[in-house]
Design a protein around this motif. Structure first.
Motif, short mmCIF file in Angstrom:
data_model
loop_
_atom_site.label_atom_id
_atom_site.label_comp_id
_atom_site.label_asym_id
_atom_site.label_seq_id
_atom_site.Cartn_x
_atom_site.Cartn_y
_atom_site.Cartn_z
N CYS A 118 0.83 -1.21 0.00
CA CYS A 118 0.00 0.00 0.00
C CYS A 118 0.87 1.26 0.00
N ARG A 119 0.48 2.22 -0.83
CA ARG A 119 1.21 3.48 -0.98
C ARG A 119 0.54 4.57 -0.15
N THR A 120 1.34 5.39 0.50
CA THR A 120 0.83 6.54 1.27
C THR A 120 0.99 7.81 0.45
N ASN A 166 10.75 3.96 2.07
CA ASN A 166 9.36 4.32 1.78
C ASN A 166 9.12 4.30 0.27
N LEU A 167 10.00 4.93 -0.46
CA LEU A 167 9.82 5.06 -1.92
C LEU A 167 9.85 3.70 -2.60
N HIS A 195 9.16 0.81 -1.17
CA HIS A 195 7.94 0.12 -0.71
C HIS A 195 6.72 0.58 -1.50
N TRP A 196 6.58 1.89 -1.65
CA TRP A 196 5.41 2.44 -2.33
C TRP A 196 5.42 2.16 -3.83
N SER A 197 6.61 2.05 -4.42
CA SER A 197 6.69 1.83 -5.87
C SER A 197 6.11 0.48 -6.29
N ALA A 229 3.49 -0.90 -4.69
CA ALA A 229 2.15 -1.01 -4.09
C ALA A 229 1.06 -1.23 -5.14
N GLU A 271 -3.56 2.11 -2.36
CA GLU A 271 -3.06 3.35 -1.81
C GLU A 271 -4.10 4.03 -0.93
#
Length: 487
Positions: A245-247, A286-287, A289-291, A293, A296
């Motif tokens: 999951c992206r924040t 973070n980046l 991990h989010w890439s 996802a 979101e």
């Protein structure tokens, strides 16, 4: 002769005084105060804990409308937060104290009245929490799939009254209105992979529905800014690190708070710093991990819902919000003032998470309808001797379990102090022995703590079959049937 008459008169006075004390006060060696606690959640148990500790003979009877104890610890704590539920072990020890009795499946105001309890108990503590939702009072609020976050929490936690909640998860976007911990809880549950949830005590009906969910994005919308959010750093950090999951926190929404963090109290400083860094300077981890996802979530600030818009099929199309600006010198408590600008957020599910309120359960209890609380002064119910409250029913729905513990302890100490000072008369009362016959006559199936332990055994057994800690019974009759199981 005068001396002899005086002696006789004195002896008669002493005999009458002793008779009065035995009748109305009890002897110091045999008087046993009885206290009724209404509600078996954290507030009720912490108050009970303190009462038993502070008075060596006092007895407490805990009344609960459900056949099972523990209130919000069982039905309010998210299933992926099992460590918070460890407090149940302490509550169990309290309930097993020989001076404590759990009296479940009894509805105060219906099965038994407050007046009945006042005759049987020296003091009554109201600790039944906040069950009702605050409403938005906007057009479209009654559309299908506009649901209170409290009801959704009850649904996935197996609360009997919410087990048949109609939740349509076929849409791809949900909007959660509110910036508290419950708002983040429901957003997290909607976005957490069911492979993770399946190892928790989430109710199976909710797990099955979530396994078919199409929701890929959740907006968490608040009327004020990043300095006024009510959620805590733990819940925010969980969302930032949520699997797959992206924040999204827009840089322009939080860039200004970076220079203000040093002025803030420590807990708020850490939370604000995390908001700032996530929006402006996310870590490489973070980046990465989010890439990767596939889902979101996004924090939205300074928006107040004004209308829930429907499509031609009378289903949710979007949430219309007015943009706000903040006013006031206290940056942590600024007020939201609406502007002329509006925005629309497309979605198919709306979860209302703007707070709770208590409800009146008996006409003999003073109640503030506007605030949704029992009026009180430091726990003493206004205008009624021997009546007290603890937890959200007296304070409103603020704080976490730790603050409820403090409130419960303070109420317990206050009651014992009032007994010692004589504010509560030392009149011997019957306690549960004066109430149980009335309940039996009415045919109420009372559940004691040993019977709850049978329910517990059944739930744990069902959970083991599914590879999870427990599978909660969600039907009252099933619970009552489980109490007949052989130990």
């Amino acid at each position: 002769m005068l001396i002899k008459n005086t002696q006789n008169l004195t002896r008669r006075l002493i005999r009458n005084l002793n008779r009065y004390r035995r009748l109305y006060c009890g002897n110091s060696g045999d008087f046993v105060p009885h206290v009724a606690v209404i509600g078996s959640g954290p507030a009720g148990f912490y108050t009970t804990q303190q009462l038993l500790k502070a008075h060596p003979k006092l007895k407490v009877d805990i009344y609960e409308k459900l056949p099972i104890p523990f209130g919000l610890v069982r039905y309010g704590v998210a299933p992926d937060h099992p460590e918070v539920k460890n407090v149940i072990n302490t509550f169990t020890q309290t309930a097993q104290n020989e001076r404590c009795n759990f009296i479940g499946n009894v509805s105060i105001g219906t099965d038994i009245t407050i007046k009945h309890l006042q005759k049987a108990y020296n003091a009554i503590v109201l600790s039944y929490g906040a069950d009702a939702d605050r409403k938005l009072d906007i057009p479209g609020e009654n559309l299908p799939n506009v649901i209170s976050a409290r009801a959704l929490v009850g649904w996935y936690n197996g609360l009997p009254q919410d087990r048949n909640l109609e939740v349509d998860l076929s849409c791809d976007t949900a909007v959660v209105l509110g910036h508290g911990n419950v708002a983040l809880d429901v957003a997290r549950i909607l976005l957490t992979p069911t492979s993770t949830l399946s190892k928790t005590d989430i109710s199976n009906h909710a797990l099955e529905a979530l396994s078919k969910s199409n929701i890929k994005k959740v907006y968490v919308v608040g009327r004020r800014g990043p300095l006024q959010v009510s959620f805590t750093i733990k819940e925010l950090r969980e969302m930032i690190n949520l699997e797959d999951c992206r924040t999204i926190i827009e840089k322009e929404d939080v860039s200004f708070i970076g220079s203000l963090t040093e002025e803030l109290p420590r807990p708020r400083k850490r939370l604000t710093d995390l908001l700032y860094k996530t929006g402006c300077n996310p870590t490489d981890n973070n980046l990465i991990h989010w890439s990767k996802a596939i889902r979101e979530w996004q924090l939205k600030f300074l928006l107040s819902p004004t209308k829930i818009v429907s499509n031609n099929d009378n289903r949710i199309d979007s949430v219309e919000c007015v943009k706000n600006r903040l006013e006031g010198d206290d940056i942590l408590n600024q007020k939201a003032v609406s502007t002329d600008e509006t925005v629309q957020i497309k979605c198919g599910l709306v979860l209302r998470s703007i707070g709770y309120k208590s409800i009146p359960i008996d006409d003999a209890i003073p109640f503030d309808q506007k605030r949704g609380v029992i009026p009180n002064e430091n726990g003493r119910v206004t205008g009624v001797t021997g009546m007290y409250c603890s937890g959200w029913v007296g304070s409103g729905p603020v704080g976490v379990i730790l603050s409820t513990m403090s409130d419960g302890f303070n109420t317990g100490k206050l009651i014992v102090s009032d007994m010692n000072s004589g504010l509560i008369p030392n009149i011997q009362k019957s306690g549960k022995d004066g109430i149980l016959p009335i309940l039996r006559e009415k045919g109420v199936n009372v559940v004691d703590f040993k019977s709850w332990e049978k329910i517990n055994k059944v739930e744990v057994g069902k959970g083991e079959e599914m590879g999870k800690p427990r599978e909660k019974l969600t039907d009252i009759q099933q619970m009552l049937d489980a109490t007949q199981e052989k130990s």
